[in-house]
Design an enzyme around this catalytic site. Structure first.
Site, mmCIF file in Angstrom:
data_model
loop_
_atom_site.group_PDB
_atom_site.id
_atom_site.type_symbol
_atom_site.label_atom_id
_atom_site.label_comp_id
_atom_site.label_asym_id
_atom_site.label_seq_id
_atom_site.Cartn_x
_atom_site.Cartn_y
_atom_site.Cartn_z
ATOM 1 N N LYS A 112 -20.876 5.012 -8.954
ATOM 2 C CA LYS A 112 -22.223 4.268 -9.364
ATOM 3 C C LYS A 112 -22.891 5.181 -10.590
ATOM 4 C CE LYS A 112 -22.270 1.117 -6.026
ATOM 5 N NZ LYS A 112 -21.391 1.523 -5.019
HETATM 6 C C1 LIG Z 1 -20.290 0.809 -4.500
HETATM 7 C C2 LIG Z 1 -19.155 1.275 -3.960
HETATM 8 C C3 LIG Z 1 -17.972 0.472 -3.747
HETATM 9 C C4 LIG Z 1 -17.955 -0.878 -3.913
HETATM 10 O O1 LIG Z 1 -18.023 -1.347 -5.444
HETATM 11 P P1 LIG Z 1 -18.378 -2.753 -5.765
HETATM 12 O O2 LIG Z 1 -18.754 -2.661 -7.204
HETATM 13 O O3 LIG Z 1 -19.721 -2.992 -5.141
HETATM 14 O O4 LIG Z 1 -17.479 -3.506 -5.250
HETATM 15 C C5 LIG Z 1 -16.852 1.248 -3.512
HETATM 16 N N1 LIG Z 1 -17.027 2.706 -3.342
HETATM 17 C C6 LIG Z 1 -18.046 3.305 -3.366
HETATM 18 C C7 LIG Z 1 -17.782 4.850 -3.114
HETATM 19 C C8 LIG Z 1 -19.329 2.731 -3.695
HETATM 20 O O5 LIG Z 1 -20.245 3.431 -3.785
#
Ligand SMILES: *Cc1c(COP(=O)(O)O)cnc(C)c1O
Length: 503
Positions: A112
């Site tokens: 993120k």
């Molecule tokens: C948010 C997240 C995901 C999922 O990603 P999306 O964009 O919501 O599909 C997968 N792994 C981690 C560690 C995340 O923080």
């Protein structure tokens, strides 16, 4: 000509990139999508030697074209700096049979950060461009990683406040501690007595509530979103797929033009949608592998064309993917209908009223660029152990989902030749219980903080600052509310009861 973003539920609702970023969600409940795919020069002869920042500048300039060159340069510079503990920003690591694209070198050690490091700059720049002087209140539902990454980005940013809702029993202890120790005069963290889907639904409802919007305006405030519903989250994520490809060219794993596969551990469908857009602009991607955990609503969707959220919800070792309503799928659906807002709105209405919708066989046929499967808890654990044994590399449970599903793809299709990039979305240090439990026997008595030390021993990877800083950090946020009380919690924090209105 300026690129227009339109709402998936009303094509007449059109804005520029900076307006879309400022608003977050379209007011009709839809999501903004680019009305056409901009052209981005993908000359890998040059790109293979480009820095991450240079690739980002190229991608952002094309998709966010109403920002000036200087504005983009400023945002990129502020975002991708020493906050990242690796100069490559997103290094590619070769393992046995796959390439892990490490997206966890930012502030909060999850992917993120790749977008949330830049979103506050894109948003405050947009506010300045449009002469908005209302306070921007970021309202966010998190399945564990977005919340911390968004707060790290927005803490103490003038002219903003941020409120984060997370599911009380739906995140790891480290994730929870990361959030509850967040400092900043403008941040509020609230646990809810419910799961992520409930948090996300109620946050969307607040965005779409006209009277609440007016109330906000009256208090000289407006909402925006740091969730992947905001195009300002999606576009920066396109960068690292281009960058990864360029690195593979540079290492002579591939020649420019060769195809790769990309395997993405998927929850809200944001990360894989960024890969889809990368493919649309011409990145040679063969298969987009949509990897799920036991909450495998997307696997079923890709296999049958029916999206059905009426099913048991599992709390797994990959909590950031414990999601039954993948918001960004709406953007793909819109493109599959050939950008038909009426059809898309109807399907989303079906989802809201019955919990399911079905796409046409014609739309399903267009999904052949995707491969979907899921990994259960045992398979995830086995993958963590096998990567450790083969490569002496420790994957987090989310990354292990993508690797395990990639192995299923190879077994099912026989395609073991196409180089495959695994979106490695979190540091194992964020999920020490699941990871150490996969590598050794646990008594069950250890707490996350002891396990972190054990993991450092096993992995020989230095404890990231994001985790060591948590030891002894005071807990500053302890509010827990029922799902039904989320809005009143927002109103309380924003002091609507006090007479702060503009008269
Ligand atoms: C948010 C997240 C995901 C999922 O990603 P999306 O964009 O919501 O599909 C997968 N792994 C981690 C560690 C995340 O923080």
């Amino acid at each position: 000509m300026t690129l227009i973003y339109q709402s998936t539920r009303d094509k007449n609702n059109q804005v520029t990139a900076s307006q879309a970023i400022l608003q977050g969600l379209a007011t009709d409940g839809g999501l903004y999508v680019p009305s056409q795919i901009p052209s981005v020069a993908l000359d890998f002869g040059t790109l293979k030697n480009a820095t991450y920042q240079e690739v980002a500048t190229r991608v952002l300039s094309a998709f966010l074209d109403d920002y000036t060159k200087e504005e983009i340069a400023y945002c990129v510079e502020q975002a991708y700096d020493e906050k990242f503990d690796d100069a490559a920003i997103a290094p590619v690591v070769a393992l046995d049979g796959q390439y892990n694209l490490e997206l966890f070198h930012g502030n909060t050690i999850a992917f993120k950060d790749m977008a949330l490091s830049i979103l506050p700059y894109l948003m405050t720049t947009a506010a300045k461009k449009h002469g908005v002087d209302r306070e921007i209140v970021i309202l966010t539902a998190t399945s564990g990683d977005t919340g911390k990454a968004a707060m790290a980005g927005f803490a103490n940013v003038p002219g903003t406040k941020i409120i984060v809702f997370y599911p009380k029993d739906g995140v790891s202890k480290i994730q929870e501690r990361q959030m509850t120790t967040q400092v900043g005069d403008n941040v509020k963290v609230i646990a809810i007595d419910g799961n992520f889907d409930e948090a996300q639904t109620n946050v969307k409802a607040m965005f779409n509530d006209t009277s609440l919007r007016e109330e906000m305006f009256a208090h000289h405030k407006q909402f925006s979103s740091a969730n992947s519903m905001n195009i300002g989250r999606l576009v920066p994520q396109i960068t690292y797929y281009i960058y990864a490809y360029a690195q593979l060219v540079k290492k002579q794993v591939i020649k420019s033009g060769d195809k790769i596969n990309v395997s993405v551990p998927t929850g809200n469908f944001g990360n894989i949608l960024a890969a889809y857009y990368a493919k649309q602009i011409g990145l040679p991607i063969s298969k987009l592998i949509c990897a799920s955990n036991e909450n495998n609503v997307l696997t079923d969707f890709f296999h049958t064309g029916t999206y059905d959220k009426n099913r048991e919800f599992f709390v797994t070792s990959s909590p950031s993917m414990d999601i039954l309503v993948s918001s960004n799928l709406e953007r793909l659906i819109f493109h599959l209908t050939n950008d038909d807002d009426v059809k898309t709105a109807k399907l989303m209405q079906d989802l809201q009223t019955t919990g399911e919708y079905e796409i046409t066989p014609d739309m399903l046929a267009q999904l052949d660029g995707f491969y979907a499967d899921f990994a259960d808890e045992t398979e995830i654990s086995e993958r963590i152990l096998s990567a450790y044994e083969k490569d002496h590399y420790v994957e987090d449970p989310h990354t292990a989902v993508a690797s395990a599903v990639y192995q299923k793809y190879v077994a099912a299709t026989g395609d073991d030749k196409t180089p495959t990039v695994i979106a490695s979305t979190a540091s194992p240090y964020k999920f020490p219980k699941a990871v150490v439990g996969s590598l050794t026997e646990l008594t069950g008595q250890e707490d996350d903080f002891e396990l972190v030390e054990k993991l450092a021993d096993l992995s020989k990877v230095t404890l990231p600052k994001a985790v060591s800083d948590l030891f002894g950090a005071p807990v500053l946020h302890e509010t827990v509310v029922a799902c039904a009380d989320m809005q009143s919690a927002v109103e309380t924090y924003l002091e609507f009861d006090k007479d702060t209105k503009d008269l």
